[in-house]
Design an enzyme around this catalytic site. Structure first.
Site, mmCIF file in Angstrom:
data_model
loop_
_atom_site.group_PDB
_atom_site.id
_atom_site.type_symbol
_atom_site.label_atom_id
_atom_site.label_comp_id
_atom_site.label_asym_id
_atom_site.label_seq_id
_atom_site.Cartn_x
_atom_site.Cartn_y
_atom_site.Cartn_z
ATOM 1 N N GLU A 108 48.783 41.197 43.994
ATOM 2 C CA GLU A 108 49.753 40.181 44.395
ATOM 3 C C GLU A 108 49.569 39.854 45.870
ATOM 4 O OE1 GLU A 108 53.244 41.540 41.236
ATOM 5 O OE2 GLU A 108 53.698 41.444 43.382
ATOM 6 N N ASN A 162 36.773 50.073 49.491
ATOM 7 C CA ASN A 162 36.058 51.328 49.713
ATOM 8 C C ASN A 162 36.833 52.280 50.620
ATOM 9 O OD1 ASN A 162 34.171 50.350 48.010
ATOM 10 N ND2 ASN A 162 32.466 50.342 49.457
ATOM 11 N N GLY A 180 12.970 37.537 57.370
ATOM 12 C CA GLY A 180 13.057 36.740 58.588
ATOM 13 C C GLY A 180 13.896 35.497 58.355
ATOM 14 N N PHE A 201 44.186 36.383 43.717
ATOM 15 C CA PHE A 201 42.761 36.724 43.569
ATOM 16 C C PHE A 201 42.380 37.001 42.110
ATOM 17 C CE2 PHE A 201 43.683 38.752 47.890
ATOM 18 C CZ PHE A 201 43.293 37.634 48.604
ATOM 19 N N GLY A 244 48.266 44.510 47.531
ATOM 20 C CA GLY A 244 46.848 44.597 47.217
ATOM 21 C C GLY A 244 46.480 46.040 46.934
ATOM 22 N N CYS A 299 45.457 40.734 35.797
ATOM 23 C CA CYS A 299 46.414 40.281 36.812
ATOM 24 C C CYS A 299 47.225 41.452 37.349
ATOM 25 C CB CYS A 299 47.338 39.218 36.228
ATOM 26 S SG CYS A 299 46.474 37.802 35.500
ATOM 27 N N ARG A 359 3.009 37.511 52.552
ATOM 28 C CA ARG A 359 3.000 37.078 53.949
ATOM 29 C C ARG A 359 2.117 37.989 54.801
ATOM 30 N NH1 ARG A 359 5.137 32.494 55.968
ATOM 31 N NH2 ARG A 359 5.976 33.628 57.767
ATOM 32 N N GLU A 394 38.492 46.004 43.091
ATOM 33 C CA GLU A 394 38.652 47.198 42.241
ATOM 34 C C GLU A 394 39.049 48.405 43.087
ATOM 35 O OE1 GLU A 394 38.792 45.916 39.639
ATOM 36 O OE2 GLU A 394 36.975 45.330 38.599
#
Length: 381
Positions: A125, A364, A337, A154, A129, A122, A265, A361
């Protein structure tokens, strides 16, 4: 770099068998039904996956960071969501094992290692973030206790976990004023928001954790007062490697399915696997994953050895691996596809699950910021 050792190959085989039997056949249904498979997590704990890189004294497996990356990648081939939760749980266990005292390790690590008791981390917040040092959850000293008040956002495993590792402010001194606490499920004043409706990661609950004057004994403080931010950041170095490994596993699963699909395919009178353009796409996907995997393992070695480059390399590896995994999975949808867009083929689930890995975490963009600042501070010569 050296290839996997005989011991690592045995670990991968064990995890692969478990994931193929106990996770992969149910992953689509868990995602559809938003089911958190606590019973399967306990089975993973019984096999040593609940405390992969914690010490053996209280039930840890005492494996290395590269070993952990191999485990999370293999689990993620079956389901990135479950692998990612196990990675977060392991981050909590490592923090307790590394920063707790002997009494705390004896109290908390055995149940966490077996995954009879789950852990949640935790930090984030609603208003804090990426800028984690700006968190506002407070912990006020009251005699032999602390009283915690605030909201965490989250939080994976919220409502199902037995232990919540909460970062709270004990002083108004930025990152130096943050302290870590272990809060048990059932504590008076602890409650949870409704389950979040998400793009992916549907097989693990994500909710707010609400602390309304939750009383925590000082004995449940993890580490020294004011040391919480450092604990959080050190934990995230490993967490970034773990989530990168989860991305590689999801991307590898998508690539493997694409190869099988192109072999089955045909179009314009030839099997799709013989089309040069499609072979080029497969080659690019394979190369991207292999480069990211090599980089991730290098960063894991650096973290394991305590290299001064570990923070930089972990940030770089997290960005590279999570981008690679998502891009490969997204390309796999294109190679299938219209079939790639159907739930029954499983690719759209992988894409949905992996997208958040580029955000959590540390996003990026934050990884780029970390690396950029570190190279800007580097002394010339």
């Amino acid at each position: 770099m050296r290839g996997p050792s005989e011991e690592q190959r045995a670990i991968v085989e064990m995890v692969r068998d478990f994931a193929a039997e106990r996770i992969a056949p149910h992953a689509a249904a868990w995602d559809r039904d938003h089911h958190f498979p606590v019973d399967v997590l306990r089975e993973a704990g019984a096999l040593g996956m609940g405390a992969i890189y914690a010490r053996e004294a209280f039930g840890g497996s005492a494996l290395g960071r590269v070993d952990a990356a191999l485990v999370f990648e293999e689990l993620a081939k079956a389901c990135p969501t479950i692998s990612a939760y196990i990675s977060i749980h392991n981050m909590v266990v490592w923090m307790v094992d590394t920063f707790g005292d002997d009494a705390q390790r004896a109290r908390w690590v055995p149940g966490l290692a077996s995954m009879d008791e789950l852990g949640s981390y935790c930090l984030t917040e609603p208003g804090a973030g990426s800028d984690a040092a700006a968190l506002t959850t407070r912990a006020a000293r009251d005699g032999g206790d602390y009283v915690l008040t605030g909201v965490k956002q989250f939080i994976s495993g919220a409502g199902a976990a037995a232990h919540y590792l909460v970062m709270a402010r004990t002083a108004d001194t930025g990152g130096r004023g943050i302290t870590a606490f272990m809060v048990p499920a059932g504590a008076e004043g602890l409650s949870f928001g409704p389950p979040e409706r998400k793009m992916g990661w549907n097989a693990q609950p994500t909710r707010q954790v609400v602390l309304d004057r939750v009383r925590v004994p000082a004995a449940d403080r993890l580490g020294a007062e004011g040391a919480g931010f450092g604990i959080a950041m050190q934990g995230l170095n490993g967490g970034r490697l773990n989530i990168g490994a989860c991305s590689l596993g999801g991307g590898q699963a998508a690539l493997d399915r694409s190869i099988a699909h192109l072999k089955e395919r045909s179009a314009f009178g030839r099997p799709l696997i013989e089309q040069q353009t499609l072979l080029f796409a497969l080659a690019d996907m394979e190369t991207s994953l292999e480069c990211a995997r090599t980089f991730l393992h290098r960063a894991a070695d650096a973290l394991e050895s305590g290299s001064p480059d570990a923070v930089r390399l972990c940030a770089m590896a997290k960005r590279v691996a999570t981008d690679a995994g998502f891009e490969v999975a997204n390309s796999a949808v294109q190679l299938h596809g219209g079939y790639g867009y159907l739930a029954e083929y499983g690719l759209e689930k992988i894409v949905r699950d992996l997208r958040v890995h580029q955000i959590l975490e540390g996003s990026n963009e934050i990884m780029r910021l970390i690396v950029g600042r570190m190279i800007a501070e580097r002394r010339p010569g």
